[in-house]
Scaffold this motif. Structure first.
Motif, PDB file in Angstrom:
ATOM      1  N   PHE A 125     -10.852  -2.237  -0.720  1.00 32.12           N
ATOM      2  CA  PHE A 125     -11.308  -3.330  -1.309  1.00 32.12           C
ATOM      3  C   PHE A 125     -11.380  -3.031  -2.920  1.00 32.12           C
ATOM      4  O   PHE A 125     -10.966  -4.111  -3.273  1.00 32.12           O
ATOM      5  CB  PHE A 125     -12.881  -3.262  -0.863  1.00 32.12           C
ATOM      6  N   ASP A 126     -11.508  -1.773  -3.419  1.00 35.66           N
ATOM      7  CA  ASP A 126     -11.307  -1.636  -4.791  1.00 35.66           C
ATOM      8  C   ASP A 126      -9.934  -1.783  -5.223  1.00 35.66           C
ATOM      9  O   ASP A 126      -9.659  -2.515  -6.255  1.00 35.66           O
ATOM     10  CB  ASP A 126     -11.620  -0.151  -5.125  1.00 35.66           C
ATOM     11  N   ALA A 127      -8.912  -1.380  -4.273  1.00 31.50           N
ATOM     12  CA  ALA A 127      -7.485  -1.763  -4.758  1.00 31.50           C
ATOM     13  C   ALA A 127      -7.203  -3.012  -4.598  1.00 31.50           C
ATOM     14  O   ALA A 127      -6.561  -3.597  -5.473  1.00 31.50           O
ATOM     15  CB  ALA A 127      -6.803  -1.114  -3.517  1.00 31.50           C
ATOM     16  N   ALA A 128      -7.689  -3.657  -3.925  1.00 34.86           N
ATOM     17  CA  ALA A 128      -7.610  -5.481  -3.797  1.00 34.86           C
ATOM     18  C   ALA A 128      -8.205  -6.137  -4.887  1.00 34.86           C
ATOM     19  O   ALA A 128      -7.346  -7.033  -5.494  1.00 34.86           O
ATOM     20  CB  ALA A 128      -7.845  -5.918  -2.292  1.00 34.86           C
ATOM     21  N   MET A 129      -9.162  -5.526  -5.435  1.00 35.15           N
ATOM     22  CA  MET A 129      -9.921  -6.318  -6.445  1.00 35.15           C
ATOM     23  C   MET A 129      -9.058  -5.988  -7.597  1.00 35.15           C
ATOM     24  O   MET A 129      -8.837  -6.850  -8.599  1.00 35.15           O
ATOM     25  CB  MET A 129     -11.253  -5.894  -6.829  1.00 35.15           C
ATOM     26  N   GLU A 130      -8.240  -4.697  -7.693  1.00 37.45           N
ATOM     27  CA  GLU A 130      -7.620  -4.325  -9.063  1.00 37.45           C
ATOM     28  C   GLU A 130      -6.217  -5.068  -9.003  1.00 37.45           C
ATOM     29  O   GLU A 130      -6.078  -5.641 -10.102  1.00 37.45           O
ATOM     30  CB  GLU A 130      -7.326  -2.814  -8.992  1.00 37.45           C
ATOM     31  N   ILE A 131      -5.833  -5.148  -7.855  1.00 32.33           N
ATOM     32  CA  ILE A 131      -4.639  -6.191  -7.659  1.00 32.33           C
ATOM     33  C   ILE A 131      -4.891  -7.790  -8.115  1.00 32.33           C
ATOM     34  O   ILE A 131      -4.192  -8.222  -8.714  1.00 32.33           O
ATOM     35  CB  ILE A 131      -3.990  -6.185  -6.178  1.00 32.33           C
ATOM     36  N   PHE A 132      -6.050  -8.257  -7.957  1.00 26.12           N
ATOM     37  CA  PHE A 132      -6.525  -9.661  -8.229  1.00 26.12           C
ATOM     38  C   PHE A 132      -6.526  -9.471  -9.574  1.00 26.12           C
ATOM     39  O   PHE A 132      -6.121 -10.615 -10.251  1.00 26.12           O
ATOM     40  CB  PHE A 132      -7.906  -9.871  -7.572  1.00 26.12           C
ATOM     41  N   TRP A 160       5.155  -5.571  -2.673  1.00 32.51           N
ATOM     42  CA  TRP A 160       4.911  -6.487  -3.465  1.00 32.51           C
ATOM     43  C   TRP A 160       4.627  -5.991  -4.960  1.00 32.51           C
ATOM     44  O   TRP A 160       5.352  -6.430  -6.242  1.00 32.51           O
ATOM     45  CB  TRP A 160       3.798  -7.432  -3.134  1.00 32.51           C
ATOM     46  N   LEU A 161       4.019  -4.836  -4.772  1.00 29.47           N
ATOM     47  CA  LEU A 161       3.742  -3.900  -6.263  1.00 29.47           C
ATOM     48  C   LEU A 161       5.177  -3.573  -6.881  1.00 29.47           C
ATOM     49  O   LEU A 161       5.323  -3.757  -7.973  1.00 29.47           O
ATOM     50  CB  LEU A 161       3.115  -2.841  -6.195  1.00 29.47           C
ATOM     51  N   LEU A 206       4.454  -6.018 -14.035  1.00 25.93           N
ATOM     52  CA  LEU A 206       3.460  -5.052 -14.424  1.00 25.93           C
ATOM     53  C   LEU A 206       4.318  -3.777 -14.658  1.00 25.93           C
ATOM     54  O   LEU A 206       5.364  -3.505 -14.369  1.00 25.93           O
ATOM     55  CB  LEU A 206       2.947  -4.629 -12.916  1.00 25.93           C
ATOM     56  N   ALA A 207       3.494  -3.031 -15.552  1.00 19.83           N
ATOM     57  CA  ALA A 207       4.369  -1.720 -16.278  1.00 19.83           C
ATOM     58  C   ALA A 207       4.325  -0.899 -14.991  1.00 19.83           C
ATOM     59  O   ALA A 207       3.354  -0.788 -14.395  1.00 19.83           O
ATOM     60  CB  ALA A 207       3.649  -1.428 -17.242  1.00 19.83           C
ATOM     61  N   ASN A 208       5.380   0.007 -15.004  1.00 21.06           N
ATOM     62  CA  ASN A 208       5.648   0.911 -14.009  1.00 21.06           C
ATOM     63  C   ASN A 208       4.177   1.936 -14.160  1.00 21.06           C
ATOM     64  O   ASN A 208       3.612   2.305 -12.837  1.00 21.06           O
ATOM     65  CB  ASN A 208       6.842   1.718 -14.186  1.00 21.06           C
ATOM     66  N   ASP A 209       3.725   2.197 -15.212  1.00 24.33           N
ATOM     67  CA  ASP A 209       2.515   3.154 -15.417  1.00 24.33           C
ATOM     68  C   ASP A 209       1.198   2.531 -14.928  1.00 24.33           C
ATOM     69  O   ASP A 209       0.301   3.014 -14.760  1.00 24.33           O
ATOM     70  CB  ASP A 209       2.582   3.864 -16.741  1.00 24.33           C
ATOM     71  N   THR A 210       1.463   1.357 -14.986  1.00 20.26           N
ATOM     72  CA  THR A 210       0.137   0.517 -14.392  1.00 20.26           C
ATOM     73  C   THR A 210       0.186   0.300 -12.929  1.00 20.26           C
ATOM     74  O   THR A 210      -0.925   0.404 -12.175  1.00 20.26           O
ATOM     75  CB  THR A 210       0.096  -1.032 -14.985  1.00 20.26           C
ATOM     76  N   ALA A 211       1.285   0.020 -12.191  1.00 17.89           N
ATOM     77  CA  ALA A 211       1.374  -0.021 -10.750  1.00 17.89           C
ATOM     78  C   ALA A 211       1.544   1.124 -10.282  1.00 17.89           C
ATOM     79  O   ALA A 211       1.019   1.303  -9.039  1.00 17.89           O
ATOM     80  CB  ALA A 211       2.836  -0.934 -10.649  1.00 17.89           C
ATOM     81  N   ARG A 212       1.917   2.237 -10.763  1.00 18.16           N
ATOM     82  CA  ARG A 212       2.088   3.488  -9.971  1.00 18.16           C
ATOM     83  C   ARG A 212       0.651   3.843  -9.390  1.00 18.16           C
ATOM     84  O   ARG A 212       0.784   4.333  -8.231  1.00 18.16           O
ATOM     85  CB  ARG A 212       2.796   4.677 -10.816  1.00 18.16           C
TER      86      ARG A 212
END
Length: 125
Positions: A15-22, A81-82, A91-97
């Motif tokens: 849930f936390d990860a999905a909210m961060e993706i949002f 998708w990331l 997205l920057a790699n250091d944000t997505a990683r």
């Protein structure tokens, strides 16, 4: 013992990860609204939804495991998708990683549940 799916660590992490993706996907270009943005949001949310569904289907091992398998697949799809978001420079790699690695952890938790379903199955009275 957990009483609801919301108490499960894997659910909370997903849930936390999905909210961060949002949050992060709000900055994606408008032309991606109905493609990448929609897809990454749907798959990340589906991880959570399928954990909830599996929790309610834990009357039999087959239903429980089958639905967790769907959740695992959705988590892997979210990682794809990331990767696209990074390659498209949304997205920057250091944000997505870190988020990608969080999904590795979520997948590991799901695989653990899939391999050890017995303790979660509701006992018949």
């Amino acid at each position: 013992m957990y009483k609801t799916h919301v108490e499960l660590p894997v659910y909370r992490d997903a849930f936390d990860a999905a909210m961060e993706i949002f949050r992060l996907s709000k900055s994606f270009p408008k032309e991606e609204t109905y493609s990448l943005t929609d897809q990454v949001r749907r798959s990340s949310r589906s991880v959570c939804a399928n954990i909830a569904e599996a929790w309610r289907k834990r009357r039999t091992e087959a239903f429980f495991v089958s639905t967790l398998n769907i959740s695992e697949a959705e988590a892997a799809e979210t990682q794809v998708w990331l990767q696209f978001a990074v390659q498209c420079k949304y997205l920057a790699n250091d944000t997505a990683r870190p988020l990608y690695l969080k999904y590795d952890e979520i997948i590991a938790q799901l695989v653990h549940l899939i391999r050890n379903p017995t303790q979660w199955i509701l006992k018949k009275k």
